[in-house]
Design a protein around this motif. Structure first.
Motif: not given
Length: 188
Positions: A20-29, A31-35, A126-127
């Motif tokens: 599921d590419i959508g789930a993979i992209v969401m998980a990466i997103g 992780a990036v947002f949290f970072t 985020l700000g």
């Protein structure tokens, strides 16, 4: 017998096989947002720590806790808006250039108004979240604590031009209170 598919159908079938590419992209997103949240919060915390003396001076001059809180949150928002607008502009540029080239392979490679709105909401959130804890810490700062620990040489270098110009000779000025609060503990 052979099965014939278009190239687009082949790519879509291959994508389904890999997961599921959508789930993979969401998980990466996520992780990036949290970072980004951690980096932004660290930047704001360090900024407030480095300017404790300046924040104490603002409070000495009569700035309220709410005003100091708003200044720190505003700084955090400014940092994230500059980064977010740069990121959105870069995304629009990349998607604009690649969407036509990838339309045969990725039918949904576009930047919708909803995606842009979500980006703006996440950027502002985020700000605020990144600046909240440092802003509360700055608002709760006591003037004496903010001015303590500064070296005598630094204070002399900082206020010597004001003494030379006669700006600190009137006892009723707020700056005299700042100088007194800073120099008296050092001269005991």
């Amino acid at each position: 017998e052979t099965k014939t598919d278009t190239e687009k159908a082949f790519v879509q079938g291959f994508a389904k096989q890999t997961g599921d590419i959508g789930a993979i992209v969401m998980a990466i997103g996520i992780a990036v947002f949290f970072t980004m949240l951690l980096v932004s919060a660290n930047t704001m915390a360090q900024s407030v720590r480095e300017r404790t003396g300046e924040l104490a001076v603002l409070k000495t001059l009569g700035y309220s806790d709410a005003t100091v809180l708003a200044l720190v949150i505003g700084e955090s928002l400014l940092l994230t808006v500059v980064g977010g607008v740069t990121g959105i502009a870069g995304a629009m540029l990349v998607v604009g250039r690649l969407s036509h080239a990838l339309s045969d392979y990725l039918s949904a490679f576009l930047l919708t108004p909803q995606a842009l709105a979500l980006g703006v909401v996440l950027m502002l959130g985020l700000g605020v979240v990144a600046g909240a804890l440092p802003a509360v810490r700055a608002a709760r700062l006591r003037i004496v604590d903010g001015l303590a620990g500064r070296s005598l040489l630094f204070l002399i270098a900082e206020y010597a031009p004001m003494f030379a110009a006669g700006a600190l000779l009137v006892p009723s000025e707020a700056l005299n209170a700042i100088v007194s609060l800073q120099f008296l503990p050092l001269m005991e």
